[in-house]
Scaffold this motif. Structure first.
Motif, PDB file in Angstrom:
ATOM      1  N   TYR A 140      -1.333  13.398   0.192  1.00 34.76           N
ATOM      2  CA  TYR A 140      -2.452  13.467  -0.753  1.00 34.76           C
ATOM      3  C   TYR A 140      -2.937  14.899  -0.920  1.00 34.76           C
ATOM      4  O   TYR A 140      -3.320  15.321  -2.011  1.00 34.76           O
ATOM      5  CB  TYR A 140      -3.590  12.573  -0.287  1.00 34.76           C
ATOM      6  N   ILE A 141      -2.952  15.653   0.213  1.00 34.68           N
ATOM      7  CA  ILE A 141      -3.383  17.049   0.115  1.00 34.68           C
ATOM      8  C   ILE A 141      -2.432  17.804  -0.807  1.00 34.68           C
ATOM      9  O   ILE A 141      -2.853  18.549  -1.698  1.00 34.68           O
ATOM     10  CB  ILE A 141      -3.429  17.687   1.522  1.00 34.68           C
ATOM     11  N   MET A 147      -0.683  16.558  -3.152  1.00 32.55           N
ATOM     12  CA  MET A 147      -0.895  16.128  -4.525  1.00 32.55           C
ATOM     13  C   MET A 147      -2.121  16.808  -5.128  1.00 32.55           C
ATOM     14  O   MET A 147      -2.086  17.266  -6.276  1.00 32.55           O
ATOM     15  CB  MET A 147      -1.079  14.619  -4.572  1.00 32.55           C
ATOM     16  N   LEU A 148      -3.214  16.875  -4.345  1.00 36.85           N
ATOM     17  CA  LEU A 148      -4.427  17.507  -4.876  1.00 36.85           C
ATOM     18  C   LEU A 148      -4.160  18.966  -5.214  1.00 36.85           C
ATOM     19  O   LEU A 148      -4.600  19.463  -6.247  1.00 36.85           O
ATOM     20  CB  LEU A 148      -5.559  17.408  -3.850  1.00 36.85           C
ATOM     21  N   PHE A 167       2.505   6.658  -5.701  1.00 38.00           N
ATOM     22  CA  PHE A 167       1.677   7.081  -6.815  1.00 38.00           C
ATOM     23  C   PHE A 167       1.481   8.578  -6.799  1.00 38.00           C
ATOM     24  O   PHE A 167       1.586   9.249  -7.831  1.00 38.00           O
ATOM     25  CB  PHE A 167       0.322   6.406  -6.705  1.00 38.00           C
ATOM     26  N   LEU A 169      -2.246  19.114  -8.357  1.00 39.22           N
ATOM     27  CA  LEU A 169      -3.078  18.752  -9.511  1.00 39.22           C
ATOM     28  C   LEU A 169      -4.040  19.868  -9.878  1.00 39.22           C
ATOM     29  O   LEU A 169      -4.337  20.091 -11.049  1.00 39.22           O
ATOM     30  CB  LEU A 169      -3.868  17.476  -9.205  1.00 39.22           C
ATOM     31  N   ILE A 170      -4.549  20.565  -8.849  1.00 40.10           N
ATOM     32  CA  ILE A 170      -5.505  21.636  -9.138  1.00 40.10           C
ATOM     33  C   ILE A 170      -4.778  22.808  -9.798  1.00 40.10           C
ATOM     34  O   ILE A 170      -5.272  23.419 -10.741  1.00 40.10           O
ATOM     35  CB  ILE A 170      -6.235  22.060  -7.850  1.00 40.10           C
ATOM     36  N   LYS A 211      -6.565  17.448  13.414  1.00 39.15           N
ATOM     37  CA  LYS A 211      -6.071  16.076  13.547  1.00 39.15           C
ATOM     38  C   LYS A 211      -6.281  15.302  12.255  1.00 39.15           C
ATOM     39  O   LYS A 211      -7.272  15.515  11.574  1.00 39.15           O
ATOM     40  CB  LYS A 211      -6.867  15.364  14.657  1.00 39.15           C
ATOM     41  N   GLY A 212      -5.389  14.403  11.938  1.00 43.52           N
ATOM     42  CA  GLY A 212      -5.577  13.590  10.749  1.00 43.52           C
ATOM     43  C   GLY A 212      -4.928  14.198   9.517  1.00 43.52           C
ATOM     44  O   GLY A 212      -4.704  13.503   8.540  1.00 43.52           O
ATOM     45  N   PHE A 220       0.808  -1.210   0.000  1.00 38.03           N
ATOM     46  CA  PHE A 220       0.000   0.000   0.000  1.00 38.03           C
ATOM     47  C   PHE A 220       0.843   1.261   0.000  1.00 38.03           C
ATOM     48  O   PHE A 220       0.354   2.351  -0.261  1.00 38.03           O
ATOM     49  CB  PHE A 220      -0.968   0.011   1.188  1.00 38.03           C
ATOM     50  N   GLU A 258      -1.450  12.585   8.407  1.00 39.65           N
ATOM     51  CA  GLU A 258      -1.538  11.281   7.754  1.00 39.65           C
ATOM     52  C   GLU A 258      -1.786  11.417   6.259  1.00 39.65           C
ATOM     53  O   GLU A 258      -1.381  10.567   5.474  1.00 39.65           O
ATOM     54  CB  GLU A 258      -2.660  10.430   8.375  1.00 39.65           C
ATOM     55  N   VAL A 259      -2.513  12.463   5.889  1.00 41.32           N
ATOM     56  CA  VAL A 259      -2.882  12.577   4.476  1.00 41.32           C
ATOM     57  C   VAL A 259      -2.173  13.758   3.819  1.00 41.32           C
ATOM     58  O   VAL A 259      -2.574  14.211   2.761  1.00 41.32           O
ATOM     59  CB  VAL A 259      -4.414  12.712   4.307  1.00 41.32           C
ATOM     60  N   LEU A 273       0.626   3.490  -3.006  1.00 38.96           N
ATOM     61  CA  LEU A 273      -0.342   4.559  -3.216  1.00 38.96           C
ATOM     62  C   LEU A 273       0.298   5.922  -2.996  1.00 38.96           C
ATOM     63  O   LEU A 273       0.006   6.881  -3.691  1.00 38.96           O
ATOM     64  CB  LEU A 273      -1.531   4.382  -2.272  1.00 38.96           C
TER      65      LEU A 273
END
Lengths: 301, 359
Positions: free
Chosen positions: A278-279, A281-282, A231, A285-286, A270-271, A225, A274-275, A228
């Motif tokens: 991805y944030i 990356m978004l 990726f 991408l935007i 919080k949280g 995983f 962890e991401v 990802l």
């Protein structure tokens, strides 16, 4: 000092992301297939190395000898695996929409995970390497030998790949196939075989990443995983650029530990740590939908 | 074989092509309405799961099968629908049918908010962006405890329709069935409308669609909105079915199960959603039955279900890319025009790779 310490750990992790992303990009650049099973190929590579080393150590060989023999052997085995995978599963669907390849590779990932669980059990295992547990203290910064091995290994592999694509006949043929498949085919390049070779190289790189990653993580069927996140790195890097993939991988690796260490102090919810990748990356991408190092051109009709 | 002699353009967009369809769909309708009278409770429960999956599958099909936009994160919208529905029912006290619709609208709101910036991306980039969105939403589910109950999750009560408290699986079966019929007819109508045909035009070729005067961005956002609305409604139903929702129920695996559903069923056909839903809903039961027969060394593999799902998907992509529905159409044609059937009838016209580097 704390910043430097975090950065070193992040760079080591980022190198692994970069290596996996390199595998994605290699395949995408040449064949326009997106291989979602890259992380699972890494996992299988790690298990193969684990098996080989355990076998050698059981025969009384020293860990050094076992490791340095297992490393190239695993890469060869996985290269053969990648070649066979392309030949059996991917070649029949050349010409179908990209989406079909995405689903196919995701599905293959599931199959690999189940197969690995059946063969090697789902218990997390650790890979013994000559670097395990060794540390180098450099001006107050503690440098794990595992991290150092990752950084050196990534740099070495990147150089080898660069030289391969620049200076060998096969490498140049691969570049040609990636730029224009039809034209390359007309020039007498066996494009299908080139595709399979690309898959082989990509699987070997994934295996190397798996072996390098294993000492700082554990080996279990779900370790794929990590693909990802790699990726995300490949996407940020533009999905068609080899240096872009490595640079983006390093960026992601560097962002994560800082988000984890300073995130709550900076008042992030919080949280978010962890991401964070991805944030990031978004956002990329935007702002730039083709990634930072883009390779998409508008067709003139 | 039935030859339809077309005398007007209206015939092309009729709800039922010919009388045979009216008969068979009518018969199916009677059968599913009568099914709870004869089937045991357990199967009734499983059937309602099939209906919920089918609704979710229709949602994803609108986006992936008809507009050609792949989503690897539809579980997030399922989750948004589930949490929103539960929130409206328990905290706000909205009656069940309206809460279900509101859940759909909340999900569609998220979908449109995501689609507006995301539509600059195409192909694989969009798929990755949806995946990232789903991962981020899963974290939101885990940490926004005041609404979602955090990691511990929340229990969901049985539906209450304007004071009529449903108690049995059979009641819930009929609720799911009615929702499914409404959604199916709605989607069927959408596909016959200008919007639906614009979606399919975009799927087949964005450039030709644009040159025919279709507003690409608006149509894509509409597709996203409709797709996430339907998925959100399915999420609301799923919440009741699961009776307990927690963040890990809406993970990547579920997104991929949804994809598997529409691919195995048959991309680009409404029938496919139903076939796929049946496969996905019944496969776990089937596997647990088979487990007892298989030798323990194979039956007790931990990831067996995922592996079998994966294997089915691999075989379908390699051998039958049009899914169960495609296989059914081929089989039917084989018998209809026996012995004249040619394998090439369903072959793709263009065999070469369509590059996405040029757009």
């Amino acid at each position: 000092m704390e910043v430097l310490q975090l950065l070193i750990g992040g760079v080591a992790q980022g190198c692994v992301y970069g290596l996996i992303a390199l595998g994605f990009v290699l395949i995408y650049k040449a064949t326009e297939q997106v291989n979602f099973a890259q992380g699972d190929i890494l996992m299988i590579g790690a298990y193969v190395a684990l098996t080989l080393i355990a076998e050698a150590v059981a025969r009384g060989w020293s860990i050094h000898l076992a490791f340095w023999l297992a490393l190239p052997l695993t890469m060869v085995v996985m290269a053969a695996f990648g070649y066979a995978l392309d030949r059996v599963a991917l070649r029949p669907i050349i010409g179908q929409p990209q989406f079909a390849v995405v689903i196919l590779t995701i599905a293959l990932g599931f199959v690999f995970r189940a197969a690995a669980g059946a063969i090697w059990s789902t218990e997390p295992q650790t890979l013994a390497t000559p670097f395990t547990g060794k540390k180098i203290v450099l001006g107050g910064v503690i440098l794990g030998a595992e991290s150092l091995a990752i950084i050196v290994g990534t740099a070495f592999l990147s150089l080898v790949l660069f030289a391969f694509f620049r200076y060998t006949r096969v490498g140049v043929a691969m570049q040609a196939a990636s730029q224009n498949q039809l034209a390359a085919y007309y020039m007498g390049i066996p494009v299908k075989v080139i595709f399979s070779l690309i898959w082989a190289i990509s699987a070997a790189v994934a295996a190397a990443a798996g072996i390098l990653l294993a000492p700082i993580a554990t080996i279990d069927p779900n370790m794929g995983f990590i693909g990802l996140k790699a990726f995300a790195a490949a996407v940020i890097g533009g999905f068609g650029s080899l240096p872009g993939a490595v640079i983006a991988g390093l960026m992601l690796g560097a962002i994560e530990p800082f988000a984890a260490a300073y995130g709550s102090r900076a008042g992030l919810p919080k949280g978010v740590p962890e991401v964070s990748s991805y944030i990031f990356m978004l956002v990329v991408l935007i702002v730039r939908p083709q990634g930072l190092f883009a390779q998409i051109y508008k067709k003139k009709v | 074989m039935r030859n339809i002699f077309k005398t007007s353009y209206v015939q092309d967009i009729r709800l039922f092509e010919h009388g045979g369809h009216v008969f068979w769909y009518g018969l199916l309708l009677i059968l599913v309405f009568a099914a709870p009278l004869v089937l045991p409770q357990f199967f009734v429960g499983e059937m309602s799961l099939v209906f919920i999956y089918a609704v979710a599958g229709i949602g994803l099909m609108v986006l992936t099968g008809f507009t050609g936009l792949a989503s690897l994160g539809h579980a997030a919208f399922l989750g948004i629908g589930a949490y929103a529905h539960n929130y409206f029912v328990t905290k706000v006290g909205v009656p069940f049918p309206f809460a279900l619709m509101l859940a759909g609208f909340v999900s569609a709101g998220f979908g449109i908010a995501f689609a507006l910036p995301a539509l600059r991306m195409t192909g694989i980039y969009l798929a990755i962006a949806t995946l990232a969105f789903a991962v981020i939403i899963e974290q939101v589910f885990s940490h926004w405890a005041s609404v979602t109950g955090g990691f511990r999750g929340v229990a969901v009560a049985k539906p209450n329709l304007f004071g009529w408290q449903t108690t049995t699986e059979v009641h819930f079966y009929y609720i799911c069935l009615v929702v499914l019929i409404v959604i199916t007819l709605g989607t069927r109508n959408l596909l016959r409308s200008a919007t639906g045909r614009a979606m399919m035009a975009i799927r087949d070729s964005e450039i030709s669609a644009q040159s025919m005067g279709i507003h690409i961005a608006r149509t894509k956002v509409t597709a996203f909105g409709i797709s996430t609305f339907i998925t959100g409604v399915a999420g609301g139903l799923l919440a009741h079915k699961l009776q307990f929702i927690s963040p890990e129920a809406f993970d990547l695996i579920l997104s991929i199960q949804l994809l598997l559903m529409i691919v195995v069923g048959g991309l680009g056909s409404l029938h496919g959603c139903f076939y796929g839903a049946i496969v996905v809903a019944f496969l776990p039961q089937f596997l647990s039955l088979v487990k007892d027969v298989l030798p323990p060394s194979i039956g007790n593999i931990p990831g067996l279900q995922g592996g079998v799902f994966g294997l089915i998907l691999v075989l379908f992509i390699l051998l039958e890319p049009y899914g169960i529905y495609g296989r059914w159409r081929k089989t039917r044609l084989f018998f209809e025009i026996f012995p004249l059937y040619r394998r090439a009838t369903f072959k793709r016209q263009r065999g070469y790779l369509k590059t996405e580097r040029m757009k």
